[in-house]
Design a protein around this motif. Structure first.
Motif, PDB file in Angstrom:
ATOM      1  N   SER A  39     -32.752  -4.567  32.992  1.00 40.43           N
ATOM      2  CA  SER A  39     -34.147  -4.961  33.193  1.00 40.43           C
ATOM      3  C   SER A  39     -34.685  -5.602  31.914  1.00 40.43           C
ATOM      4  O   SER A  39     -34.423  -5.109  30.813  1.00 40.43           O
ATOM      5  CB  SER A  39     -34.997  -3.744  33.539  1.00 40.43           C
ATOM      6  N   PRO A  40     -35.442  -6.690  32.063  1.00 40.50           N
ATOM      7  CA  PRO A  40     -35.999  -7.345  30.877  1.00 40.50           C
ATOM      8  C   PRO A  40     -37.228  -6.642  30.305  1.00 40.50           C
ATOM      9  O   PRO A  40     -37.878  -7.155  29.392  1.00 40.50           O
ATOM     10  CB  PRO A  40     -36.362  -8.743  31.395  1.00 40.50           C
ATOM     11  N   SER A  41     -37.545  -5.471  30.791  1.00 43.91           N
ATOM     12  CA  SER A  41     -38.736  -4.763  30.327  1.00 43.91           C
ATOM     13  C   SER A  41     -38.564  -4.227  28.908  1.00 43.91           C
ATOM     14  O   SER A  41     -37.451  -3.944  28.467  1.00 43.91           O
ATOM     15  CB  SER A  41     -39.038  -3.589  31.266  1.00 43.91           C
ATOM     16  N   ALA A  42     -39.671  -4.060  28.227  1.00 41.14           N
ATOM     17  CA  ALA A  42     -39.649  -3.469  26.881  1.00 41.14           C
ATOM     18  C   ALA A  42     -39.173  -2.019  26.956  1.00 41.14           C
ATOM     19  O   ALA A  42     -38.543  -1.518  26.029  1.00 41.14           O
ATOM     20  CB  ALA A  42     -41.031  -3.544  26.244  1.00 41.14           C
ATOM     21  N   GLU A  43     -39.437  -1.353  28.074  1.00 43.21           N
ATOM     22  CA  GLU A  43     -39.000   0.030  28.260  1.00 43.21           C
ATOM     23  C   GLU A  43     -37.475   0.139  28.173  1.00 43.21           C
ATOM     24  O   GLU A  43     -36.952   1.116  27.651  1.00 43.21           O
ATOM     25  CB  GLU A  43     -39.475   0.518  29.635  1.00 43.21           C
ATOM     26  N   VAL A  44     -36.769  -0.874  28.659  1.00 37.39           N
ATOM     27  CA  VAL A  44     -35.306  -0.872  28.648  1.00 37.39           C
ATOM     28  C   VAL A  44     -34.763  -1.593  27.414  1.00 37.39           C
ATOM     29  O   VAL A  44     -33.928  -1.061  26.696  1.00 37.39           O
ATOM     30  CB  VAL A  44     -34.744  -1.537  29.934  1.00 37.39           C
ATOM     31  N   ARG A  45     -35.242  -2.785  27.161  1.00 41.50           N
ATOM     32  CA  ARG A  45     -34.701  -3.615  26.089  1.00 41.50           C
ATOM     33  C   ARG A  45     -35.258  -3.292  24.720  1.00 41.50           C
ATOM     34  O   ARG A  45     -34.685  -3.676  23.712  1.00 41.50           O
ATOM     35  CB  ARG A  45     -34.962  -5.086  26.401  1.00 41.50           C
ATOM     36  N   GLY A  46     -36.381  -2.624  24.677  1.00 42.76           N
ATOM     37  CA  GLY A  46     -37.016  -2.366  23.393  1.00 42.76           C
ATOM     38  C   GLY A  46     -37.457  -3.689  22.786  1.00 42.76           C
ATOM     39  O   GLY A  46     -37.791  -4.628  23.493  1.00 42.76           O
ATOM     40  N   HIS A  47     -37.389  -3.759  21.480  1.00 37.89           N
ATOM     41  CA  HIS A  47     -37.759  -4.999  20.789  1.00 37.89           C
ATOM     42  C   HIS A  47     -36.545  -5.529  20.042  1.00 37.89           C
ATOM     43  O   HIS A  47     -36.633  -5.947  18.899  1.00 37.89           O
ATOM     44  CB  HIS A  47     -38.950  -4.743  19.862  1.00 37.89           C
ATOM     45  N   GLY A  48     -35.403  -5.492  20.722  1.00 41.42           N
ATOM     46  CA  GLY A  48     -34.137  -5.921  20.139  1.00 41.42           C
ATOM     47  C   GLY A  48     -33.054  -4.920  20.490  1.00 41.42           C
ATOM     48  O   GLY A  48     -33.338  -3.800  20.898  1.00 41.42           O
ATOM     49  N   ARG A  49     -31.787  -5.328  20.347  1.00 40.63           N
ATOM     50  CA  ARG A  49     -30.666  -4.464  20.766  1.00 40.63           C
ATOM     51  C   ARG A  49     -30.687  -3.102  20.077  1.00 40.63           C
ATOM     52  O   ARG A  49     -30.312  -2.098  20.677  1.00 40.63           O
ATOM     53  CB  ARG A  49     -29.342  -5.173  20.498  1.00 40.63           C
ATOM     54  N   ASP A  50     -31.123  -3.057  18.839  1.00 45.26           N
ATOM     55  CA  ASP A  50     -31.130  -1.787  18.109  1.00 45.26           C
ATOM     56  C   ASP A  50     -32.164  -0.799  18.647  1.00 45.26           C
ATOM     57  O   ASP A  50     -32.078   0.391  18.382  1.00 45.26           O
ATOM     58  CB  ASP A  50     -31.378  -2.025  16.619  1.00 45.26           C
ATOM     59  N   THR A  51     -33.155  -1.290  19.370  1.00 49.04           N
ATOM     60  CA  THR A  51     -34.187  -0.402  19.907  1.00 49.04           C
ATOM     61  C   THR A  51     -34.099  -0.278  21.423  1.00 49.04           C
ATOM     62  O   THR A  51     -34.970   0.331  22.037  1.00 49.04           O
ATOM     63  CB  THR A  51     -35.597  -0.903  19.508  1.00 49.04           C
ATOM     64  N   ALA A  52     -33.053  -0.839  22.033  1.00 44.68           N
ATOM     65  CA  ALA A  52     -32.870  -0.740  23.482  1.00 44.68           C
ATOM     66  C   ALA A  52     -32.576   0.703  23.882  1.00 44.68           C
ATOM     67  O   ALA A  52     -31.999   1.474  23.113  1.00 44.68           O
ATOM     68  CB  ALA A  52     -31.734  -1.655  23.928  1.00 44.68           C
ATOM     69  N   THR A  53     -32.990   1.068  25.091  1.00 48.38           N
ATOM     70  CA  THR A  53     -32.734   2.398  25.623  1.00 48.38           C
ATOM     71  C   THR A  53     -31.623   2.292  26.654  1.00 48.38           C
ATOM     72  O   THR A  53     -31.772   1.610  27.669  1.00 48.38           O
ATOM     73  CB  THR A  53     -34.003   2.970  26.292  1.00 48.38           C
ATOM     74  N   LEU A  54     -30.510   2.965  26.395  1.00 42.63           N
ATOM     75  CA  LEU A  54     -29.389   2.958  27.324  1.00 42.63           C
ATOM     76  C   LEU A  54     -29.816   3.626  28.634  1.00 42.63           C
ATOM     77  O   LEU A  54     -30.296   4.755  28.635  1.00 42.63           O
ATOM     78  CB  LEU A  54     -28.194   3.701  26.717  1.00 42.63           C
ATOM     79  N   GLN A  55     -29.646   2.918  29.724  1.00 44.38           N
ATOM     80  CA  GLN A  55     -30.017   3.435  31.037  1.00 44.38           C
ATOM     81  C   GLN A  55     -28.834   4.192  31.633  1.00 44.38           C
ATOM     82  O   GLN A  55     -27.737   3.650  31.738  1.00 44.38           O
ATOM     83  CB  GLN A  55     -30.431   2.282  31.952  1.00 44.38           C
ATOM     84  N   VAL A  56     -29.053   5.420  32.015  1.00 45.98           N
ATOM     85  CA  VAL A  56     -27.986   6.269  32.553  1.00 45.98           C
ATOM     86  C   VAL A  56     -28.397   6.793  33.931  1.00 45.98           C
ATOM     87  O   VAL A  56     -29.583   6.848  34.255  1.00 45.98           O
ATOM     88  CB  VAL A  56     -27.657   7.441  31.599  1.00 45.98           C
ATOM     89  N   GLY A  57     -27.389   7.157  34.725  1.00 45.65           N
ATOM     90  CA  GLY A  57     -27.658   7.767  36.025  1.00 45.65           C
ATOM     91  C   GLY A  57     -28.269   6.835  37.053  1.00 45.65           C
ATOM     92  O   GLY A  57     -28.950   7.292  37.965  1.00 45.65           O
ATOM     93  N   LYS A  58     -28.006   5.544  36.963  1.00 48.04           N
ATOM     94  CA  LYS A  58     -28.649   4.565  37.855  1.00 48.04           C
ATOM     95  C   LYS A  58     -27.728   4.051  38.955  1.00 48.04           C
ATOM     96  O   LYS A  58     -28.040   3.084  39.644  1.00 48.04           O
ATOM     97  CB  LYS A  58     -29.188   3.376  37.037  1.00 48.04           C
ATOM     98  N   LYS A  59     -26.604   4.707  39.171  1.00 49.16           N
ATOM     99  CA  LYS A  59     -25.595   4.224  40.117  1.00 49.16           C
ATOM    100  C   LYS A  59     -26.155   3.981  41.523  1.00 49.16           C
ATOM    101  O   LYS A  59     -25.758   3.044  42.200  1.00 49.16           O
ATOM    102  CB  LYS A  59     -24.433   5.206  40.186  1.00 49.16           C
ATOM    103  N   PHE A  60     -27.059   4.810  41.977  1.00 52.19           N
ATOM    104  CA  PHE A  60     -27.541   4.716  43.360  1.00 52.19           C
ATOM    105  C   PHE A  60     -28.966   4.175  43.480  1.00 52.19           C
ATOM    106  O   PHE A  60     -29.588   4.322  44.527  1.00 52.19           O
ATOM    107  CB  PHE A  60     -27.438   6.087  44.038  1.00 52.19           C
ATOM    108  N   VAL A  61     -29.468   3.548  42.437  1.00 46.69           N
ATOM    109  CA  VAL A  61     -30.826   3.012  42.479  1.00 46.69           C
ATOM    110  C   VAL A  61     -30.899   1.864  43.500  1.00 46.69           C
ATOM    111  O   VAL A  61     -29.933   1.133  43.706  1.00 46.69           O
ATOM    112  CB  VAL A  61     -31.294   2.559  41.066  1.00 46.69           C
ATOM    113  N   GLY A  62     -32.044   1.769  44.143  1.00 47.61           N
ATOM    114  CA  GLY A  62     -32.286   0.700  45.113  1.00 47.61           C
ATOM    115  C   GLY A  62     -33.603   0.012  44.811  1.00 47.61           C
ATOM    116  O   GLY A  62     -34.244   0.295  43.793  1.00 47.61           O
TER     117      GLY A  62
END
Length: 127
Positions: A39-62
């Motif tokens: 996702s291009p959101s700041a919640e996921v990407r942060g403000h650069g790769r060093d501040t990105a949040t690794l998304q886990v447990g999303k295998k079945f998201v719809g």
């Protein structure tokens, strides 16, 4: 060069894939899990790769909904509640072109973190 603009967008609910069709007859399907973890959101990407949040447990998201944002992007409403970030045509095309490399990098980061694509279970909220 800017990315092509889809002439058709279709969500395959059972397969959990978003299909983008183009005027030249090309069609690409992207897994919703892939879209969610990139996702291009700041919640996921942060403000650069060093501040990105690794998304886990999303295998079945719809997806719950897809809404256009002007003539340049889609807003995807995921069923895990995430709905921030606009998927521009350029970004979606980048995701298509880099799908294999992006996914391999994501799986590597999950492994390094000792995390999983599998959801942890049912979230129980304290009252």
């Amino acid at each position: 060069m800017s990315a092509p603009i889809p002439t058709r967008v279709h969500y395959h609910r059972k397969a959990r894939e978003l299909e983008l069709g183009y005027g030249n007859g090309e069609s690409h399907r992207l897994a919703v899990e892939y879209l969610r973890v990139f996702s291009p959101s700041a919640e996921v990407r942060g403000h650069g790769r060093d501040t990105a949040t690794l998304q886990v447990g999303k295998k079945f998201v719809g997806l719950k909904d897809i809404t256009p944002s002007g003539r340049y992007a889609l807003k995807l409403h995921f069923d895990d509640g995430h709905d921030s970030g606009l998927f521009s045509w350029d970004y979606l095309w980048w995701l298509i072109e880099r799908r294999e490399a992006n996914w391999a990098d994501y799986l590597k980061r999950l492994e390094e973190a000792g995390a999983s694509r599998e959801p942890l279970g049912i979230e129980v909220k304290q009252l």
